[in-house]
Design a protein around this motif. Structure first.
Motif, PDB file in Angstrom:
ATOM      1  N   SER A 187      67.190  59.837  85.337  1.00  0.00           N
ATOM      2  CA  SER A 187      66.912  60.349  84.002  1.00  0.00           C
ATOM      3  C   SER A 187      68.134  60.207  83.108  1.00  0.00           C
ATOM      4  O   SER A 187      69.204  59.779  83.548  1.00  0.00           O
ATOM      5  CB  SER A 187      66.498  61.822  84.083  1.00  0.00           C
ATOM      6  OG  SER A 187      67.552  62.589  84.644  1.00  0.00           O
ATOM      7  N   ASN A 189      69.890  62.388  79.363  1.00  0.00           N
ATOM      8  CA  ASN A 189      70.014  63.743  78.842  1.00  0.00           C
ATOM      9  C   ASN A 189      69.637  63.823  77.375  1.00  0.00           C
ATOM     10  O   ASN A 189      69.775  62.843  76.641  1.00  0.00           O
ATOM     11  CB  ASN A 189      71.451  64.259  79.017  1.00  0.00           C
ATOM     12  CG  ASN A 189      71.875  64.317  80.462  1.00  0.00           C
ATOM     13  OD1 ASN A 189      72.711  63.524  80.906  1.00  0.00           O
ATOM     14  ND2 ASN A 189      71.301  65.228  81.209  1.00  0.00           N
ATOM     15  N   GLN A 210      66.895  67.332  81.515  1.00  0.00           N
ATOM     16  CA  GLN A 210      66.942  65.888  81.667  1.00  0.00           C
ATOM     17  C   GLN A 210      65.672  65.285  81.082  1.00  0.00           C
ATOM     18  O   GLN A 210      64.639  65.943  80.987  1.00  0.00           O
ATOM     19  CB  GLN A 210      67.108  65.488  83.136  1.00  0.00           C
ATOM     20  CG  GLN A 210      68.398  66.020  83.738  1.00  0.00           C
ATOM     21  CD  GLN A 210      68.770  65.337  85.037  1.00  0.00           C
ATOM     22  OE1 GLN A 210      67.958  64.664  85.643  1.00  0.00           O
ATOM     23  NE2 GLN A 210      70.009  65.521  85.447  1.00  0.00           N
TER      24      GLN A 210
END
Length: 333
Positions: A187, A189, A210
Protein backbone atom coordinates in the motif's frame (compact mmCIF):
# COMPACT_ATOMS: atom_id res chain seq x y z
CA UNK A 1 17.86 65.77 -69.38
CA UNK A 2 21.18 64.03 -69.55
CA UNK A 3 21.57 64.18 -65.77
CA UNK A 4 18.09 62.72 -65.21
CA UNK A 5 18.73 59.94 -67.71
CA UNK A 6 21.98 59.04 -65.99
CA UNK A 7 20.31 58.94 -62.60
CA UNK A 8 17.57 56.71 -63.95
CA UNK A 9 20.09 54.30 -65.46
CA UNK A 10 22.05 54.23 -62.20
CA UNK A 11 18.94 53.48 -60.12
CA UNK A 12 17.88 50.76 -62.53
CA UNK A 13 21.31 49.19 -62.39
CA UNK A 14 21.36 49.35 -58.57
CA UNK A 15 17.91 47.77 -58.38
CA UNK A 16 18.99 45.02 -60.75
CA UNK A 17 22.07 44.32 -58.62
CA UNK A 18 19.97 44.05 -55.49
CA UNK A 19 17.68 41.53 -57.16
CA UNK A 20 20.69 39.38 -57.98
CA UNK A 21 22.03 39.37 -54.41
CA UNK A 22 21.79 35.95 -52.68
CA UNK A 23 19.15 35.60 -49.95
CA UNK A 24 20.39 35.97 -46.40
CA UNK A 25 21.19 32.56 -44.97
CA UNK A 26 20.20 31.49 -41.48
CA UNK A 27 22.94 30.36 -39.11
CA UNK A 28 23.57 27.03 -37.38
CA UNK A 29 25.58 27.79 -34.25
CA UNK A 30 28.10 25.56 -32.56
CA UNK A 31 26.82 26.63 -29.14
CA UNK A 32 23.40 25.01 -29.71
CA UNK A 33 23.02 21.96 -27.46
CA UNK A 34 20.76 19.63 -25.52
CA UNK A 35 21.02 20.19 -21.77
CA UNK A 36 19.67 16.68 -21.16
CA UNK A 37 20.82 13.66 -23.14
CA UNK A 38 19.36 10.71 -21.18
CA UNK A 39 15.59 10.36 -20.96
CA UNK A 40 13.81 8.01 -18.57
CA UNK A 41 10.07 8.13 -19.28
CA UNK A 42 7.71 5.88 -17.35
CA UNK A 43 5.86 3.59 -19.75
CA UNK A 44 2.07 3.79 -19.88
CA UNK A 45 1.80 7.56 -19.50
CA UNK A 46 2.41 10.65 -21.63
CA UNK A 47 5.72 12.23 -20.65
CA UNK A 48 6.92 15.54 -22.09
CA UNK A 49 10.58 16.56 -21.94
CA UNK A 50 10.63 20.29 -22.65
CA UNK A 51 12.95 23.25 -22.14
CA UNK A 52 15.88 20.91 -22.76
CA UNK A 53 17.41 22.59 -25.84
CA UNK A 54 19.57 25.71 -25.87
CA UNK A 55 19.42 27.44 -29.26
CA UNK A 56 22.55 29.52 -28.74
CA UNK A 57 23.13 31.76 -31.76
CA UNK A 58 21.28 29.53 -34.20
CA UNK A 59 18.69 31.31 -36.31
CA UNK A 60 15.03 30.36 -36.03
CA UNK A 61 12.96 28.76 -37.34
CA UNK A 62 14.71 25.43 -36.85
CA UNK A 63 13.61 21.97 -37.85
CA UNK A 64 14.32 18.88 -35.74
CA UNK A 65 13.96 15.19 -36.47
CA UNK A 66 15.06 11.94 -34.87
CA UNK A 67 17.39 9.84 -37.02
CA UNK A 68 18.94 6.42 -36.54
CA UNK A 69 16.80 5.24 -33.62
CA UNK A 70 18.35 1.96 -32.49
CA UNK A 71 18.68 -0.37 -29.53
CA UNK A 72 21.75 -0.08 -27.34
CA UNK A 73 23.42 -2.90 -29.30
CA UNK A 74 22.78 -1.14 -32.62
CA UNK A 75 19.78 -3.15 -33.83
CA UNK A 76 16.79 -1.38 -35.44
CA UNK A 77 14.04 -0.26 -33.04
CA UNK A 78 10.78 -0.28 -35.03
CA UNK A 79 8.79 -0.33 -31.79
CA UNK A 80 9.74 3.33 -31.32
CA UNK A 81 9.70 4.50 -34.95
CA UNK A 82 6.48 2.98 -36.27
CA UNK A 83 3.24 4.84 -35.57
CA UNK A 84 0.55 3.70 -33.14
CA UNK A 85 -2.84 5.10 -32.12
CA UNK A 86 -2.61 7.50 -29.17
CA UNK A 87 -5.13 9.82 -27.53
CA UNK A 88 -4.61 13.57 -28.02
CA UNK A 89 -6.62 16.63 -27.04
CA UNK A 90 -8.36 18.56 -29.82
CA UNK A 91 -10.26 20.84 -27.43
CA UNK A 92 -9.51 22.55 -24.14
CA UNK A 93 -10.22 20.61 -20.95
CA UNK A 94 -11.13 22.91 -18.04
CA UNK A 95 -12.83 20.67 -15.47
CA UNK A 96 -16.36 21.95 -16.07
CA UNK A 97 -17.40 19.13 -18.42
CA UNK A 98 -20.72 17.54 -17.40
CA UNK A 99 -20.28 14.02 -18.75
CA UNK A 100 -17.72 11.52 -20.00
CA UNK A 101 -19.16 12.06 -23.47
CA UNK A 102 -18.39 15.78 -23.27
CA UNK A 103 -14.83 14.99 -22.23
CA UNK A 104 -14.33 12.43 -24.98
CA UNK A 105 -15.64 14.89 -27.57
CA UNK A 106 -12.56 17.00 -26.81
CA UNK A 107 -10.19 14.09 -27.52
CA UNK A 108 -9.33 12.17 -30.64
CA UNK A 109 -7.11 9.31 -31.78
CA UNK A 110 -4.02 10.06 -33.88
CA UNK A 111 -1.13 7.91 -35.03
CA UNK A 112 2.29 8.86 -33.64
CA UNK A 113 5.65 7.21 -32.99
CA UNK A 114 5.76 6.27 -29.31
CA UNK A 115 8.87 8.42 -28.81
CA UNK A 116 8.55 11.59 -30.82
CA UNK A 117 10.34 14.91 -31.28
CA UNK A 118 8.49 18.19 -31.63
CA UNK A 119 9.65 19.39 -35.06
CA UNK A 120 10.37 23.04 -34.25
CA UNK A 121 11.34 23.03 -30.55
CA UNK A 122 13.41 19.87 -30.16
CA UNK A 123 11.25 18.76 -27.20
CA UNK A 124 10.52 15.04 -26.81
CA UNK A 125 7.33 13.25 -25.86
CA UNK A 126 6.80 9.62 -24.88
CA UNK A 127 3.22 8.64 -25.62
CA UNK A 128 1.11 6.29 -23.54
CA UNK A 129 0.10 3.24 -25.55
CA UNK A 130 -1.62 -0.06 -24.87
CA UNK A 131 1.29 -2.01 -26.38
CA UNK A 132 4.06 -0.51 -24.26
CA UNK A 133 4.99 -4.00 -23.05
CA UNK A 134 7.04 -4.40 -26.25
CA UNK A 135 9.31 -1.49 -25.26
CA UNK A 136 12.68 -2.31 -23.72
CA UNK A 137 12.58 -1.05 -20.13
CA UNK A 138 15.22 -0.86 -17.44
CA UNK A 139 17.30 -2.73 -16.37
CA UNK A 140 17.73 -3.09 -20.15
CA UNK A 141 20.10 -0.46 -21.57
CA UNK A 142 17.30 0.88 -23.76
CA UNK A 143 17.79 2.89 -26.94
CA UNK A 144 20.22 5.28 -28.63
CA UNK A 145 19.30 7.91 -31.22
CA UNK A 146 20.56 11.02 -33.01
CA UNK A 147 18.84 14.33 -33.71
CA UNK A 148 19.19 16.37 -36.89
CA UNK A 149 18.75 20.14 -36.50
CA UNK A 150 18.47 22.19 -39.68
CA UNK A 151 17.47 25.46 -41.28
CA UNK A 152 18.26 27.12 -44.60
CA UNK A 153 21.82 27.72 -43.36
CA UNK A 154 22.64 24.03 -43.01
CA UNK A 155 22.29 21.20 -40.54
CA UNK A 156 23.89 19.84 -37.40
CA UNK A 157 23.66 16.48 -35.63
CA UNK A 158 23.46 15.67 -31.93
CA UNK A 159 24.53 12.07 -31.50
CA UNK A 160 24.07 9.25 -29.02
CA UNK A 161 21.15 10.56 -27.02
CA UNK A 162 19.50 7.82 -24.98
CA UNK A 163 16.02 6.65 -24.01
CA UNK A 164 15.94 4.35 -20.98
CA UNK A 165 12.26 3.75 -20.11
CA UNK A 166 11.09 2.74 -16.65
CA UNK A 167 8.47 0.07 -16.15
CA UNK A 168 4.81 0.95 -15.93
CA UNK A 169 3.46 2.27 -12.65
CA UNK A 170 -0.24 2.69 -13.30
CA UNK A 171 -0.77 4.96 -10.30
CA UNK A 172 1.04 7.44 -8.10
CA UNK A 173 2.05 7.45 -5.31
CA UNK A 174 3.23 3.96 -6.17
CA UNK A 175 4.34 0.94 -4.22
CA UNK A 176 5.89 -0.57 -7.38
CA UNK A 177 9.63 -0.62 -8.01
CA UNK A 178 10.41 1.39 -11.20
CA UNK A 179 13.06 -1.11 -12.35
CA UNK A 180 11.51 -4.49 -11.52
CA UNK A 181 7.85 -3.50 -11.57
CA UNK A 182 7.34 -5.54 -8.40
CA UNK A 183 5.58 -4.27 -5.31
CA UNK A 184 7.83 -3.07 -2.48
CA UNK A 185 4.84 -2.89 -0.11
CA UNK A 186 1.12 -3.60 -0.27
CA UNK A 187 0.00 0.00 0.00
CA UNK A 188 0.81 3.70 0.09
CA UNK A 189 -0.10 6.41 2.59
CA UNK A 190 -2.54 9.32 2.61
CA UNK A 191 -1.10 12.77 2.07
CA UNK A 192 -2.30 14.20 5.40
CA UNK A 193 -4.70 13.44 8.22
CA UNK A 194 -6.15 15.09 11.30
CA UNK A 195 -8.34 12.62 13.19
CA UNK A 196 -8.59 11.06 16.61
CA UNK A 197 -8.77 7.30 16.99
CA UNK A 198 -11.36 5.55 19.11
CA UNK A 199 -8.64 4.63 21.62
CA UNK A 200 -7.93 8.30 22.19
CA UNK A 201 -4.71 8.72 20.17
CA UNK A 202 -4.26 10.90 17.04
CA UNK A 203 -4.10 8.94 13.80
CA UNK A 204 -1.03 9.40 11.58
CA UNK A 205 -0.45 8.69 7.91
CA UNK A 206 2.64 6.51 8.34
CA UNK A 207 1.44 3.89 10.83
CA UNK A 208 -2.32 4.18 11.14
CA UNK A 209 -3.77 4.62 7.65
CA UNK A 210 -2.81 3.02 4.37
CA UNK A 211 -4.26 3.24 0.86
CA UNK A 212 -4.64 0.16 -1.33
CA UNK A 213 -5.09 0.41 -5.11
CA UNK A 214 -6.95 -2.48 -6.72
CA UNK A 215 -7.96 -2.97 -10.34
CA UNK A 216 -11.26 -4.87 -10.51
CA UNK A 217 -12.25 -4.66 -14.19
CA UNK A 218 -11.75 -3.08 -17.60
CA UNK A 219 -14.30 -0.30 -17.27
CA UNK A 220 -13.98 3.36 -16.38
CA UNK A 221 -14.99 3.71 -12.73
CA UNK A 222 -13.38 4.84 -9.49
CA UNK A 223 -14.54 3.51 -6.11
CA UNK A 224 -13.63 4.65 -2.60
CA UNK A 225 -13.91 2.32 0.38
CA UNK A 226 -12.98 2.58 4.07
CA UNK A 227 -12.21 -0.38 6.32
CA UNK A 228 -11.11 -0.90 9.91
CA UNK A 229 -8.29 -3.06 11.27
CA UNK A 230 -10.38 -6.23 10.81
CA UNK A 231 -11.32 -5.25 7.23
CA UNK A 232 -14.89 -4.44 8.25
CA UNK A 233 -16.41 -1.63 6.15
CA UNK A 234 -16.64 1.87 7.57
CA UNK A 235 -19.71 3.73 6.34
CA UNK A 236 -18.64 6.57 3.99
CA UNK A 237 -21.65 8.55 5.23
CA UNK A 238 -19.80 9.04 8.53
CA UNK A 239 -17.51 11.44 6.63
CA UNK A 240 -20.58 13.63 6.42
CA UNK A 241 -18.92 16.94 5.53
CA UNK A 242 -17.24 15.52 2.44
CA UNK A 243 -18.22 17.21 -0.81
CA UNK A 244 -19.13 13.90 -2.39
CA UNK A 245 -20.70 15.49 -5.47
CA UNK A 246 -17.40 17.20 -6.35
CA UNK A 247 -14.88 14.82 -4.81
CA UNK A 248 -13.53 13.84 -8.24
CA UNK A 249 -14.39 14.81 -11.78
CA UNK A 250 -16.79 11.89 -11.99
CA UNK A 251 -20.40 11.21 -12.85
CA UNK A 252 -23.34 8.99 -11.84
CA UNK A 253 -22.23 8.76 -8.19
CA UNK A 254 -23.47 5.72 -6.29
CA UNK A 255 -23.06 5.77 -2.50
CA UNK A 256 -24.12 3.26 0.13
CA UNK A 257 -22.87 2.17 3.57
CA UNK A 258 -19.85 0.36 2.07
CA UNK A 259 -18.54 2.40 -0.87
CA UNK A 260 -18.80 5.44 -3.16
CA UNK A 261 -18.45 4.89 -6.91
CA UNK A 262 -18.10 7.28 -9.86
CA UNK A 263 -17.92 6.88 -13.61
CA UNK A 264 -14.73 8.66 -14.67
CA UNK A 265 -12.54 9.36 -17.68
CA UNK A 266 -8.86 8.42 -17.50
CA UNK A 267 -6.15 9.36 -16.79
CA UNK A 268 -6.78 11.07 -13.45
CA UNK A 269 -6.25 13.97 -13.52
CA UNK A 270 -7.09 14.32 -17.19
CA UNK A 271 -4.48 17.04 -17.72
CA UNK A 272 -2.16 19.24 -15.71
CA UNK A 273 -4.66 22.11 -15.88
CA UNK A 274 -5.68 23.15 -12.32
CA UNK A 275 -9.33 22.43 -11.51
CA UNK A 276 -11.45 22.08 -8.38
CA UNK A 277 -10.48 18.39 -8.38
CA UNK A 278 -6.70 18.87 -8.26
CA UNK A 279 -3.95 20.35 -6.16
CA UNK A 280 -3.15 24.00 -7.07
CA UNK A 281 -0.54 23.04 -9.68
CA UNK A 282 -2.95 20.68 -11.43
CA UNK A 283 -0.35 17.91 -11.32
CA UNK A 284 -2.32 15.56 -9.03
CA UNK A 285 -5.94 14.86 -8.21
CA UNK A 286 -6.89 15.57 -4.59
CA UNK A 287 -9.66 14.03 -2.51
CA UNK A 288 -10.57 15.28 0.98
CA UNK A 289 -12.78 13.35 3.42
CA UNK A 290 -14.24 15.44 6.26
CA UNK A 291 -16.36 15.30 9.39
CA UNK A 292 -16.64 17.35 12.59
CA UNK A 293 -17.11 16.39 16.25
CA UNK A 294 -17.03 17.90 19.72
CA UNK A 295 -13.84 16.84 21.46
CA UNK A 296 -13.12 16.80 25.19
CA UNK A 297 -13.47 20.24 26.79
CA UNK A 298 -16.22 21.24 24.36
CA UNK A 299 -13.66 21.81 21.59
CA UNK A 300 -15.08 21.83 18.07
CA UNK A 301 -12.82 19.59 16.00
CA UNK A 302 -12.78 19.62 12.20
CA UNK A 303 -11.40 16.26 11.02
CA UNK A 304 -10.05 15.52 7.57
CA UNK A 305 -7.94 13.14 5.50
CA UNK A 306 -6.44 14.16 2.15
CA UNK A 307 -4.97 12.02 -0.59
CA UNK A 308 -3.16 13.37 -3.66
CA UNK A 309 -2.84 10.84 -6.47
CA UNK A 310 -2.72 10.00 -10.17
CA UNK A 311 -4.09 7.03 -12.11
CA UNK A 312 -2.82 6.50 -15.66
CA UNK A 313 -4.42 3.22 -16.71
CA UNK A 314 -8.06 3.06 -17.74
CA UNK A 315 -9.85 0.44 -15.64
CA UNK A 316 -12.28 -0.07 -12.78
CA UNK A 317 -10.17 1.03 -9.82
CA UNK A 318 -10.85 0.71 -6.09
CA UNK A 319 -9.07 2.88 -3.53
CA UNK A 320 -9.44 1.42 -0.06
CA UNK A 321 -8.46 3.47 2.99
CA UNK A 322 -7.42 0.98 5.64
CA UNK A 323 -7.39 2.20 9.26
CA UNK A 324 -5.06 -0.60 10.26
CA UNK A 325 -4.55 0.13 13.98
CA UNK A 326 -7.55 2.18 15.10
CA UNK A 327 -10.69 3.47 13.40
CA UNK A 328 -11.62 7.17 13.47
CA UNK A 329 -13.71 8.46 16.37
CA UNK A 330 -16.84 9.97 14.86
CA UNK A 331 -18.85 10.43 18.08
CA UNK A 332 -18.57 13.42 20.37
CA UNK A 333 -16.65 13.10 23.64
Amino acid sequence: MKIGACLGIALLAFSSCRKNLPEERLSIANDSKYTQTIFKPVLGRNTLFNNIFQYGNSSKPLDFKIVNMRTFDGSPAPELTETYPVTVWKGIYNGTEKSIEEIEAKRTIENHPLFEIRPHSGDFIMWAAANSNMIKAQPDSGYVFDVEMSNSGGRRYFQNLRVMPLRERPYEPSNLDPITGQGTSISVNPTSIFMMGERGQPLNTRDDVQVLFKKTGKGNSLTFKFIDSLSNPIDPNLFDETDWANLVHGFNMKKDDKMVRYDVAYPIPLSSYPTRYTIPSGDQAQVVFRFSRMAFGNVFQKNYMTFNFKIFEKADWELTFWFKRDKPKFDND
